[in-house]
Design a protein around this motif. Structure first.
Motif, PDB file in Angstrom:
ATOM      1  N   ASN A 254      -7.782  24.531  -2.537  1.00 58.28           N
ATOM      2  CA  ASN A 254      -7.406  25.914  -2.853  1.00 58.28           C
ATOM      3  C   ASN A 254      -5.938  26.197  -2.566  1.00 58.28           C
ATOM      4  O   ASN A 254      -5.494  27.348  -2.656  1.00 58.28           O
ATOM      5  N   SER A 255      -5.170  25.143  -2.240  1.00 59.78           N
ATOM      6  CA  SER A 255      -3.797  25.359  -1.772  1.00 59.78           C
ATOM      7  C   SER A 255      -2.744  25.210  -2.857  1.00 59.78           C
ATOM      8  O   SER A 255      -1.627  25.682  -2.696  1.00 59.78           O
ATOM      9  N   GLY A 256      -3.057  24.523  -3.944  1.00 62.34           N
ATOM     10  CA  GLY A 256      -2.046  24.268  -4.955  1.00 62.34           C
ATOM     11  C   GLY A 256      -0.993  23.300  -4.458  1.00 62.34           C
ATOM     12  O   GLY A 256      -1.163  22.619  -3.445  1.00 62.34           O
ATOM     13  N   LYS A 257       0.125  23.228  -5.160  1.00 57.41           N
ATOM     14  CA  LYS A 257       1.262  22.388  -4.776  1.00 57.41           C
ATOM     15  C   LYS A 257       2.494  23.281  -4.746  1.00 57.41           C
ATOM     16  O   LYS A 257       2.786  23.966  -5.724  1.00 57.41           O
ATOM     17  N   PRO A 258       3.233  23.304  -3.644  1.00 56.34           N
ATOM     18  CA  PRO A 258       4.290  24.309  -3.486  1.00 56.34           C
ATOM     19  C   PRO A 258       5.561  24.058  -4.268  1.00 56.34           C
ATOM     20  O   PRO A 258       6.440  24.923  -4.286  1.00 56.34           O
ATOM     21  N   TRP A 259       5.720  22.906  -4.879  1.00 55.74           N
ATOM     22  CA  TRP A 259       6.926  22.647  -5.657  1.00 55.74           C
ATOM     23  C   TRP A 259       6.544  21.944  -6.950  1.00 55.74           C
ATOM     24  O   TRP A 259       5.478  21.339  -7.063  1.00 55.74           O
ATOM     25  N   SER A 260       7.429  22.033  -7.929  1.00 64.00           N
ATOM     26  CA  SER A 260       7.262  21.317  -9.189  1.00 64.00           C
ATOM     27  C   SER A 260       8.180  20.110  -9.189  1.00 64.00           C
ATOM     28  O   SER A 260       9.279  20.139  -8.606  1.00 64.00           O
TER      29      SER A 260
ATOM     30  N   TYR B 266       5.078  10.931  -7.958  1.00 64.16           N
ATOM     31  CA  TYR B 266       4.005  10.328  -7.163  1.00 64.16           C
ATOM     32  C   TYR B 266       2.975  11.381  -6.761  1.00 64.16           C
ATOM     33  O   TYR B 266       1.786  11.076  -6.657  1.00 64.16           O
ATOM     34  N   PHE B 267       3.450  12.603  -6.541  1.00 71.51           N
ATOM     35  CA  PHE B 267       2.539  13.720  -6.332  1.00 71.51           C
ATOM     36  C   PHE B 267       2.480  14.526  -7.634  1.00 71.51           C
ATOM     37  O   PHE B 267       3.386  15.317  -7.916  1.00 71.51           O
ATOM     38  N   PRO B 268       1.444  14.341  -8.449  1.00 71.95           N
ATOM     39  CA  PRO B 268       1.359  15.078  -9.716  1.00 71.95           C
ATOM     40  C   PRO B 268       1.313  16.587  -9.486  1.00 71.95           C
ATOM     41  O   PRO B 268       0.779  17.064  -8.479  1.00 71.95           O
ATOM     42  N   ASP B 269       1.909  17.297 -10.412  1.00 76.85           N
ATOM     43  CA  ASP B 269       1.937  18.751 -10.293  1.00 76.85           C
ATOM     44  C   ASP B 269       0.539  19.349 -10.417  1.00 76.85           C
ATOM     45  O   ASP B 269      -0.350  18.803 -11.060  1.00 76.85           O
ATOM     46  N   VAL B 270       0.383  20.503  -9.777  1.00 73.74           N
ATOM     47  CA  VAL B 270      -0.858  21.285  -9.821  1.00 73.74           C
ATOM     48  C   VAL B 270      -0.572  22.582 -10.571  1.00 73.74           C
ATOM     49  O   VAL B 270       0.256  23.376 -10.104  1.00 73.74           O
ATOM     50  N   PRO B 271      -1.256  22.863 -11.714  1.00 76.89           N
ATOM     51  CA  PRO B 271      -2.075  21.932 -12.501  1.00 76.89           C
ATOM     52  C   PRO B 271      -1.190  20.941 -13.269  1.00 76.89           C
ATOM     53  O   PRO B 271       0.013  21.127 -13.273  1.00 76.89           O
ATOM     54  N   PRO B 272      -1.748  19.887 -13.887  1.00 76.63           N
ATOM     55  CA  PRO B 272      -3.174  19.651 -14.148  1.00 76.63           C
ATOM     56  C   PRO B 272      -3.941  19.064 -12.960  1.00 76.63           C
ATOM     57  O   PRO B 272      -5.163  19.085 -12.965  1.00 76.63           O
ATOM     58  N   ALA B 273      -3.238  18.507 -11.954  1.00 80.36           N
ATOM     59  CA  ALA B 273      -3.946  18.049 -10.761  1.00 80.36           C
ATOM     60  C   ALA B 273      -4.414  19.270  -9.968  1.00 80.36           C
ATOM     61  O   ALA B 273      -3.991  20.408 -10.233  1.00 80.36           O
ATOM     62  N   THR B 274      -5.269  19.038  -8.984  1.00 85.50           N
ATOM     63  CA  THR B 274      -5.733  20.108  -8.105  1.00 85.50           C
ATOM     64  C   THR B 274      -5.600  19.671  -6.656  1.00 85.50           C
ATOM     65  O   THR B 274      -5.694  18.483  -6.347  1.00 85.50           O
ATOM     66  N   ASN B 275      -5.359  20.629  -5.765  1.00 87.36           N
ATOM     67  CA  ASN B 275      -5.262  20.336  -4.330  1.00 87.36           C
ATOM     68  C   ASN B 275      -6.070  21.368  -3.560  1.00 87.36           C
ATOM     69  O   ASN B 275      -5.525  22.260  -2.913  1.00 87.36           O
TER      70      ASN B 275
ATOM     71  N   LEU C 134       0.836  -1.205   0.000  1.00 85.38           N
ATOM     72  CA  LEU C 134       0.000   0.000   0.000  1.00 85.38           C
ATOM     73  C   LEU C 134       0.862   1.243   0.000  1.00 85.38           C
ATOM     74  O   LEU C 134       1.927   1.298   0.615  1.00 85.38           O
ATOM     75  N   GLU C 135       0.401   2.223  -0.729  1.00 86.47           N
ATOM     76  CA  GLU C 135       0.926   3.584  -0.702  1.00 86.47           C
ATOM     77  C   GLU C 135      -0.270   4.525  -0.765  1.00 86.47           C
ATOM     78  O   GLU C 135      -1.267   4.231  -1.420  1.00 86.47           O
ATOM     79  N   SER C 136      -0.153   5.661  -0.090  1.00 84.14           N
ATOM     80  CA  SER C 136      -1.262   6.603  -0.093  1.00 84.14           C
ATOM     81  C   SER C 136      -0.718   8.020   0.011  1.00 84.14           C
ATOM     82  O   SER C 136       0.490   8.229   0.145  1.00 84.14           O
ATOM     83  N   ARG C 137      -1.620   8.983  -0.078  1.00 82.55           N
ATOM     84  CA  ARG C 137      -1.275  10.395   0.063  1.00 82.55           C
ATOM     85  C   ARG C 137      -2.200  10.995   1.110  1.00 82.55           C
ATOM     86  O   ARG C 137      -3.393  10.698   1.131  1.00 82.55           O
ATOM     87  N   GLY C 138      -1.661  11.880   1.953  1.00 78.57           N
ATOM     88  CA  GLY C 138      -2.438  12.399   3.074  1.00 78.57           C
ATOM     89  C   GLY C 138      -3.351  13.567   2.748  1.00 78.57           C
ATOM     90  O   GLY C 138      -4.129  13.991   3.601  1.00 78.57           O
ATOM     91  N   ASN C 139      -3.280  14.078   1.519  1.00 74.46           N
ATOM     92  CA  ASN C 139      -4.087  15.253   1.150  1.00 74.46           C
ATOM     93  C   ASN C 139      -5.575  14.937   1.187  1.00 74.46           C
ATOM     94  O   ASN C 139      -6.016  13.884   0.725  1.00 74.46           O
ATOM     95  N   LEU C 140      -6.369  15.888   1.669  1.00 79.75           N
ATOM     96  CA  LEU C 140      -7.806  15.655   1.813  1.00 79.75           C
ATOM     97  C   LEU C 140      -8.604  15.969   0.552  1.00 79.75           C
ATOM     98  O   LEU C 140      -9.681  15.420   0.355  1.00 79.75           O
ATOM     99  N   ASP C 141      -8.102  16.857  -0.296  1.00 77.07           N
ATOM    100  CA  ASP C 141      -8.854  17.218  -1.499  1.00 77.07           C
ATOM    101  C   ASP C 141      -7.916  17.322  -2.698  1.00 77.07           C
ATOM    102  O   ASP C 141      -7.821  18.355  -3.355  1.00 77.07           O
ATOM    103  N   TYR C 142      -7.207  16.237  -2.943  1.00 78.10           N
ATOM    104  CA  TYR C 142      -6.227  16.161  -4.032  1.00 78.10           C
ATOM    105  C   TYR C 142      -6.849  15.326  -5.143  1.00 78.10           C
ATOM    106  O   TYR C 142      -7.287  14.197  -4.911  1.00 78.10           O
ATOM    107  N   ARG C 143      -6.906  15.890  -6.346  1.00 77.18           N
ATOM    108  CA  ARG C 143      -7.549  15.203  -7.461  1.00 77.18           C
ATOM    109  C   ARG C 143      -6.636  15.195  -8.677  1.00 77.18           C
ATOM    110  O   ARG C 143      -5.929  16.182  -8.940  1.00 77.18           O
ATOM    111  N   GLY C 144      -6.690  14.095  -9.418  1.00 83.18           N
ATOM    112  CA  GLY C 144      -5.951  14.023 -10.656  1.00 83.18           C
ATOM    113  C   GLY C 144      -6.588  14.881 -11.727  1.00 83.18           C
ATOM    114  O   GLY C 144      -7.650  15.487 -11.523  1.00 83.18           O
TER     115      GLY C 144
END
Length: 387
Positions: A338-344, A327-336, A198-208
């Motif tokens: 209203n916080s975005g993703k702080p690194w590319s 493993y953590f897709p960039d935002v955009p095209p993913a969404t997190n 198993l692998e998972s991500r802790g984000n609550l509203d992270y979408r591909g």
């Protein structure tokens, strides 16, 4: 049989035979410190840890800055702030290096983790894993966490493994329970295989990009195998499972299960099959490596059709943070949210970008609530039965 934390039980069918005609001798093998040799009967419990205390004879802590080779942002170490047992639960908890060393240390200090005692030695020197110096553009890993393994205490081939666990909550947390080979029988990674339960991500509203939840509502299982790191057939075996309730795998404990036989590997959760990977004609054929890279030699030509998954593996549990392998897709095209993703994932200053944006992700960890239990990977038990 309920045993104390990390005291595992190897149950012998018989030392030199099988007097019970109802006992089917299994194909499972197991080895390690204090492990008795088989044969075992099918469904013998051969390993159990209920985490009433943290047994260092069973779980070796890794000590490295190299993470899992994905340029994650954590330093794995042996510290009770990051790994401990409480009320029958094993916690792997992230903390901030700046809380110990000061924020200036991240960009100007030198961290050398070559310890003088055996338990303090650096366990992985790759990717500057044993010593790093910070600079304004290249920060020292800002997060402390833990990764434990059974390589010197328990290894097994074939059987059923169950991990009852609760996933952590918090942006960019990356929990994992997985297995690596005791010996590199077929060569270096991924030629000798990797089993990711198993692998998972802790984000609550992270979408591909397709809008599907890929944060705490989803976990994944897969196998890594191939003749070289650039020839890896993991994508032919990967499976994702989103919570049927929509509440996320971080809201309670679930049983994550691996069934591993000479014919297939099956991933399940709460006794519901997520995916079964059949050996078929072998993993060389599954990966289509002969057509993808003509002339490449098959590393498993002398193995069984289950190769490289026909050798003993050991258990690993860890909590990583971030990384640049995708493993953590960039935002955009993913969404997190209203916080975005702080690194590319292509940024040469990813760790700095992550740390400088802590005002967006650190509140989601809720580290001051209940000693940060919400942001911890929580393990209730680990059990392995003979096949």
């Amino acid at each position: 049989m309920k045993l104390c934390c990390a005291v595992f039980s190897i149950l012998l069918a018989v030392a030199l035979g099988n007097p019970d005609p109802q006992c089917a001798i299994s194909v499972t093998t197991a080895s390690g410190t204090g492990v008795k040799p088989g044969p075992y009967c099918s469904w013998d419990l051969i390993f159990e840890d209920n985490f009433n205390f943290l047994d260092f004879e069973t779980w070796e802590h890794e000590n490295t800055l190299s993470g899992g080779g994905n340029w994650e942002f954590q330093w794995y170490q042996n510290n009770r702030s990051n790994s401990y047992c409480e009320n029958g639960i094993f916690y792997i908890r992230p903390t901030l290096l700046a809380d110990d060393m000061g924020e200036a240390f991240l960009s100007s200090g030198t961290l050398n983790i070559h310890g003088g005692e055996p338990a303090d030695q650096c366990t992985n020197p790759t990717n500057w894993g044993c010593e790093r110096s910070g600079s304004p553009t290249n920060l020292i890993n800002p997060i402390k966490s833990a990764r434990v393994r059974t390589v010197n205490s328990f290894n097994f081939k074939y059987g059923t493994m169950e991990v009852r666990a609760r996933m952590p909550t918090g942006d960019w947390l990356w929990p994992a329970v997985w297995l690596l080979p005791k010996r590199q029988v077929y060569g270096t990674w991924p030629a000798s295989g990797e089993i990711d339960l198993l692998e998972s991500r802790g984000n609550l509203d992270y979408r591909g990009a397709d809008g599907v939840h890929i944060g705490a509502e989803q976990f994944g299982s897969t196998l890594h195998f191939g003749p070289s790191p650039t020839l890896n057939g993991w994508d032919t075996t990967v499976a994702h499972k989103n919570s049927p309730t929509g509440q996320g795998w971080n809201t309670g404990f679930h049983n994550y299960q691996l069934t591993w036989s000479p014919d297939f590997i099956r991933f399940s959760v709460d006794n519901q099959v997520v995916r079964q990977i059949d050996a078929g004609t072998g993993f060389w054929s599954r990966g289509n490596f002969g057509n993808i890279a003509p002339g490449t030699e098959n590393p498993w030509i002398h193995g069984t059709r289950m190769a490289p998954f026909d050798q003993e593996f050991y258990i690993i549990m860890n909590l990583a943070v971030g990384g640049t392998n995708g493993y953590f897709p960039d935002v955009p095209p993913a969404t997190n949210g209203n916080s975005g993703k702080p690194w590319s994932n292509t940024s040469p200053t990813a760790a700095r970008d992550f740390w400088n944006a802590r005002s967006s992700w650190l509140p989601t960890w809720r580290m001051t609530d209940n000693r940060g239990k919400q942001s911890s990977l929580q393990i209730d038990h680990v059990r392995v039965w003979a096949l």
